[in-house]
Design a protein around this motif. Structure first.
Motif, PDB file in Angstrom:
ATOM      1  N   UNK A 198    -105.976  10.961  14.251  1.00 25.13           N
ATOM      2  CA  UNK A 198    -105.201   9.850  14.776  1.00 25.13           C
ATOM      3  C   UNK A 198    -103.888   9.667  14.064  1.00 25.13           C
ATOM      4  N   UNK A 199    -103.194   8.577  14.399  1.00 28.74           N
ATOM      5  CA  UNK A 199    -101.909   8.312  13.755  1.00 28.74           C
ATOM      6  C   UNK A 199    -102.137   7.983  12.288  1.00 28.74           C
ATOM      7  N   UNK A 200    -101.066   7.969  11.517  1.00 23.33           N
ATOM      8  CA  UNK A 200    -101.224   7.872  10.077  1.00 23.33           C
ATOM      9  C   UNK A 200    -101.859   9.125   9.505  1.00 23.33           C
ATOM     10  N   UNK A 201    -101.757  10.228  10.263  1.00 22.67           N
ATOM     11  CA  UNK A 201    -102.335  11.508   9.861  1.00 22.67           C
ATOM     12  C   UNK A 201    -103.811  11.345   9.505  1.00 22.67           C
ATOM     13  N   UNK A 202    -104.509  10.576  10.329  1.00 19.50           N
ATOM     14  CA  UNK A 202    -105.931  10.300  10.116  1.00 19.50           C
ATOM     15  C   UNK A 202    -106.748  11.520  10.508  1.00 19.50           C
ATOM     16  N   UNK A 203    -107.530  12.045   9.566  1.00 19.86           N
ATOM     17  CA  UNK A 203    -108.386  13.203   9.821  1.00 19.86           C
ATOM     18  C   UNK A 203    -109.739  12.948   9.172  1.00 19.86           C
ATOM     19  N   UNK A 204    -110.793  13.164   9.953  1.00 19.33           N
ATOM     20  CA  UNK A 204    -112.145  12.888   9.444  1.00 19.33           C
ATOM     21  C   UNK A 204    -113.148  13.793  10.156  1.00 19.33           C
ATOM     22  N   UNK A 245    -112.663  13.623   4.593  1.00 22.14           N
ATOM     23  CA  UNK A 245    -111.795  12.565   5.100  1.00 22.14           C
ATOM     24  C   UNK A 245    -110.442  12.657   4.408  1.00 22.14           C
ATOM     25  N   UNK A 246    -109.360  12.528   5.201  1.00 27.77           N
ATOM     26  CA  UNK A 246    -107.998  12.611   4.665  1.00 27.77           C
ATOM     27  C   UNK A 246    -107.105  11.766   5.559  1.00 27.77           C
ATOM     28  N   UNK A 306     -98.903   5.560   0.813  1.00 26.04           N
ATOM     29  CA  UNK A 306    -100.329   5.419   0.525  1.00 26.04           C
ATOM     30  C   UNK A 306    -101.130   6.522   1.214  1.00 26.04           C
ATOM     31  N   UNK A 307    -102.106   7.057   0.498  1.00 24.07           N
ATOM     32  CA  UNK A 307    -102.999   8.056   1.079  1.00 24.07           C
ATOM     33  C   UNK A 307    -104.360   7.976   0.399  1.00 24.07           C
ATOM     34  N   UNK A 354    -120.305  11.873  -3.724  1.00 25.32           N
ATOM     35  CA  UNK A 354    -119.051  11.480  -3.090  1.00 25.32           C
ATOM     36  C   UNK A 354    -117.937  11.604  -4.114  1.00 25.32           C
ATOM     37  N   UNK A 355    -116.859  12.266  -3.739  1.00 23.19           N
ATOM     38  CA  UNK A 355    -115.678  12.419  -4.599  1.00 23.19           C
ATOM     39  C   UNK A 355    -114.471  11.872  -3.846  1.00 23.19           C
ATOM     40  N   UNK A 356    -113.707  10.990  -4.502  1.00 27.35           N
ATOM     41  CA  UNK A 356    -112.578  10.319  -3.860  1.00 27.35           C
ATOM     42  C   UNK A 356    -111.331  10.430  -4.718  1.00 27.35           C
ATOM     43  N   UNK A 357    -110.189  10.592  -4.046  1.00 25.63           N
ATOM     44  CA  UNK A 357    -108.879  10.596  -4.695  1.00 25.63           C
ATOM     45  C   UNK A 357    -107.935   9.794  -3.808  1.00 25.63           C
TER      46      UNK A 357
END
Length: 838
Positions: A193-199, A221-222, A231-232, A259-262
């Motif tokens: 989606x917009x905001x370069x939404x990728x999941x 998820x990115x 923001x990302x 789960x690993x998050x950055x």
């Protein structure tokens, strides 16, 4: 007679999910057919019919009962909401906060340390960060939780320490994991989606043999954040599990979660005014700086919702979560023995921007800057406003726990009455350790913004911040020596250790078919130890205390019909000192320094007590397809910790929250489902204790500290909304096409209060306190948010969907802190999803 292919929606109706007398953690829920090849329930299971079984395509799948499952929810004297995975999927929720926003009465708090932008839900006005559970086991770690491995979420409202132990003043939130099921099925979902939404998420269940099944979920998820500069967030994880003994009296389940998050963390916008520079008198309500702003110096500018005041070269948040669980259970006829052991280890490290207004640098403190020849003029002090101090709050650390729970549950009859009981024990060991990163950010400079701090990018423009400023770290605010950001020395770290031993019991007593008595009690021994930072070369000091907690609840249920109930209940909760082990904001923490004053405070600490009175009604309509609920309640804290003077704490604080809750979940017309409700709260601080004022020195009279009644007394409890409404709905227009949406209202939320009372003294030491001429309230305004979604099945196994969140592109704030800032929500986010089931 049920038509082949017809699905009963009882799985989505909370009235027929068996929960405990206090809100019940269903730790291994039954699951409707997830894939095209899902296996039917076996003949033996079908023979053991119960009222809380789930009908799926004409076949009955038995609920896998929780140990504390002593009554169906309609016979439970408490307000309970079950947030099913179908609502999570339809609303496009990607994390726990997204999912919980669909539940009325839950707000979210922000912070500046501990877990500043992680999960901090408030239930009925009480911070519930320490009352989060995964499969019935406390999950204290600071983190932002995902939903890819979640089956459902249970929200129990009201004082709830009888079930979970310490804390739980406003209720508990239990995350139920996806576990192995009979049959072979799987799914893959990909979104963009917009905001370069990728999941991308996946779920695979394989039945290895008649009694063995394995399951695994995965996530990648990115995304950027719509209408927020720079923001990302990125994260990935997986969750495998295996069950041996499916359909037999003895079962073993082993599971693991990673789960690993950055991310580049986002704290939102600074508040415009402080008590010192707020114009006017009387009661003043200030919101974050947004839109057209005129500063104290007369500068006019526009603050865009996209403004980000952090620094790409400095700010970050990295976290990992590891959880391993082993569960063994055996049925002895009508009695089941279960043991659950869980190990958790979570790490977090961040340099978190806080857009700080503490010295009035946003609006300004003067109409003109200091004259060039003055010390302030030589420094280039900016007093006229229009600048934001980029305060960097830092932390690194980890939390670790081992929890073992043993439960014995079953049914028996005595004296013509039926008992459904559960008794158990819990032993837990928890440890957290934290330190700070060594990073200069201008905190030793006053006022914060001048020529030097602007040149070093410690301060940035309110109107035109640049997240890509070439910031570098120095060894101090005045040093010219560049140095990397490093962790503090081990002797500067703080460690918290806790041990819990608990025993509990619950009983649902059916006196007559129309009258049920629910009872529960729990005893905890909670020992907490803090190891303080120390000077290198010396020994560390440890402060420790042990608290013994007894909590109980009782409720009476009257059933006019089998499908309806009326109830009244009373329940308690206890919050001992150091409940959060330094993982969040804590009103009753252990001292963190070794001064004699703090040692005296340690001995004076007490357990905060909470109690809830509640009456309500529940019912199921349209053949058990629609569940309705009404609850009226009052929750009191009678002995909250307050500061009496510099060396004394007291436990005389009092908070009272009254409210009404309405819920509706299920099918209202064929093909039309709803989930949501309305909550009204009257949250009031009855007594907040005292606040300190300093009377400056005057001649021979040395400076003195005096204590006055807190400005918070009589005010609305922060982090609460008086009115909240949520409605998520879906309509199955045809066999292949469905559509729906959501409407969410959140009333104004308060961050905190301040006033301008001041203390002065004569040369002989006589102190006078002036009355306040203005009282400042920081908060965020109310808002409506609307979502939309539509789905179309191309085939029985392939579906496409579109979600639009914040459909009207509303600018609103989702969290607020006591001072300094409030988090701003993303703009309109639209994404499409392709789902493949097999």
């Amino acid at each position: 007679m049920r038509r082949p292919g017809t699905v009963s929606r009882r799985a989505a109706v909370p009235a027929f999910l068996a929960l405990s007398c206090v809100g019940a953690f269903v730790t291994a829920p039954a699951m409707a057919k997830d894939g095209a090849d899902a296996a039917p329930a076996d003949e033996a299971a079908l023979a053991q019919r119960r009222d809380d079984d789930i009908l799926v395509e004409g076949e009955r799948i038995r609920q896998d009962a929780s140990p504390k499952d002593v009554a169906p929810i309609i016979d439970t004297p408490k307000s309970i909401v079950l947030l099913d995975k179908s609502v999570i999927e339809q609303t496009g929720s990607a994390n726990l906060q997204d999912a919980l926003r669909t539940v009325p009465g839950i707000t979210f708090g922000a912070a500046e340390g501990g877990n500043p932008i992680g999960d901090r839900p408030f239930i009925r006005g009480f911070d519930s960060q320490g009352s989060l559970y995964v499969d019935g086991v406390r999950d204290l770690a600071s983190q932002t939780r995902e939903v890819f491995a979640i089956e459902s979420i249970q929200i129990v409202r009201g004082s709830d320490s009888t079930l979970g132990g310490r804390g739980s003043a406003g209720g508990t939130i239990n995350i139920l994991s996806k576990t192995p099921q009979p049959g072979n099925f799987g799914s893959v979902n990909a979104s963009y989606g917009n905001g370069d939404y990728k999941r991308v998420t996946g779920d695979l269940n394989v039945q290895i043999s008649d009694t063995v099944a394995a399951r695994i979920q995965g996530l990648w998820h990115d995304q950027n954040v719509v209408d927020r500069d720079a923001i990302w967030s990125k994260r990935w994880g997986f969750a495998p599990s295996i069950t041996i003994g499916l359909g037999t009296p003895t079962r073993l389940t082993a599971s693991y979660y990673y789960l690993e998050s950055h991310e580049l963390p986002d704290s939102g916008m600074p508040f415009l005014y402080t008590i010192a520079n707020a114009p006017g008198t009387g009661n003043i309500f200030t919101t974050p700086a947004l839109g057209n702003v005129i500063t104290a110096g007369g500068q006019t500018g526009y603050v865009a919702r996209s403004n980000f005041y952090g620094l790409v070269d400095r700010d970050f948040r990295d976290s990992t979560t590891n959880q391993a669980m082993l569960r063994v259970e055996h049925d002895f006829g009508n009695v089941t023995l279960r043991n659950t052991a869980r190990y958790s280890h979570s790490e977090q490290s961040y340099n978190f921007l806080l857009p700080d207004d503490s010295q009035g640098n946003v609006f300004g403190t003067a109409a003109i800057n200091p004259a060039p020849a003055t010390p302030g003029g030589l420094r280039g002090d900016i007093l006229t406003g229009g600048y934001v101090w980029r305060r960097g709050n830092t932390r690194y650390g980890y939390s670790e726990s081992i929890v073992d729970q043993t439960d014995l549950s079953g049914t028996f009859k005595t004296g013509g009455m039926e008992h459904s009981f559960a008794v158990g024990t819990e032993f837990s060991w928890e440890k957290t350790r934290r330190g700070a990163l060594v990073s200069a950010n201008g905190s030793t400079v006053s006022p914060r913004c001048n020529t030097a701090t602007i040149a070093r990018y410690y301060c940035t423009s309110l109107f035109n911040p640049n997240p890509y400023d070439p910031w570098v770290n120095y060894s101090s605010d005045t040093s010219a020596v560049q140095t990397p950001i490093v962790r503090g020395a081990p002797n500067t770290e703080t460690q918290n250790d806790a041990q819990t031993q608990a025993i509990y019991g619950f009983d649902s007593i059916t006196i007559t078919p129309a009258l049920i008595l629910n009872l529960g009690a729990r005893y905890d021994r909670f020992k907490s130890t803090v190891t303080l930072p120390f000077t290198a070369g010396t020994s560390a000091l440890r402060l420790s205390r042990t608290d013994k907690l007894f909590n109980w609840q009782a409720g009476l249920v009257l059933k006019p019909t089998k499908e309806t109930s009326l109830y009244a209940s009373y329940a308690t909760a206890a919050t001992p000192p150091n409940t959060l082990l330094g993982e969040g904001r804590e009103d009753n923490a252990l001292p963190t320094t070794s001064s004699a004053v703090n040692l005296a405070i340690l001995d004076a600490l007490k357990v905060q007590k909470t109690k809830t009175y509640e009456v309500g009604a529940k019912g199921s309509l349209f053949g058990d397809k629609l569940a309705l609920g009404l609850a009226v309640f009052q929750t009191d804290i009678d002995n909250a910790r307050v500061q009496i003077d510099a060396t004394t704490v007291g436990f005389l604080g009092k908070t009272r929250i009254r409210g009404v809750e309405l819920t509706a979940n299920g099918t209202i017309l064929p093909g039309w489902t709803i989930f949501g409700g309305y909550t009204y709260l009257d949250p009031k601080i009855i007594d907040a204790g005292f606040a300190a004022l300093t009377a400056p020195a005057n001649g021979p009279a040395a400076a003195k500290i005096v204590y006055v009644p807190s400005v918070n007394t009589g005010k609305q409890v922060p982090q609460t909304a008086k009115n909240s409404f949520t409605l998520s709905t879906n309509y199955q227009a045809t066999k292949r096409f469905s559509f729906g949406g959501g409407a969410y209202y959140m009333d104004r939320q308060i961050g905190g209060y301040a006033d301008n009372r001041a203390a002065t003294q004569t040369t002989t030491g006589v102190v006078t306190v002036s009355s306040a001429t203005k009282v400042l309230t920081r908060g965020v305004p109310s808002y409506w948010r609307f979502d939309a979604q539509a789905r179309y099945k191309l085939t029985d196994n392939v579906e496409i969907a579109v979600n639009a969140q914040n459909l009207t592109n509303k600018t609103y704030f989702s969290q607020t802190y006591t001072s300094h800032y409030a988090a701003i929500a993303p703009g309109r986010t639209v994404f499409g999803t392709v789902s493949l089931k097999f």
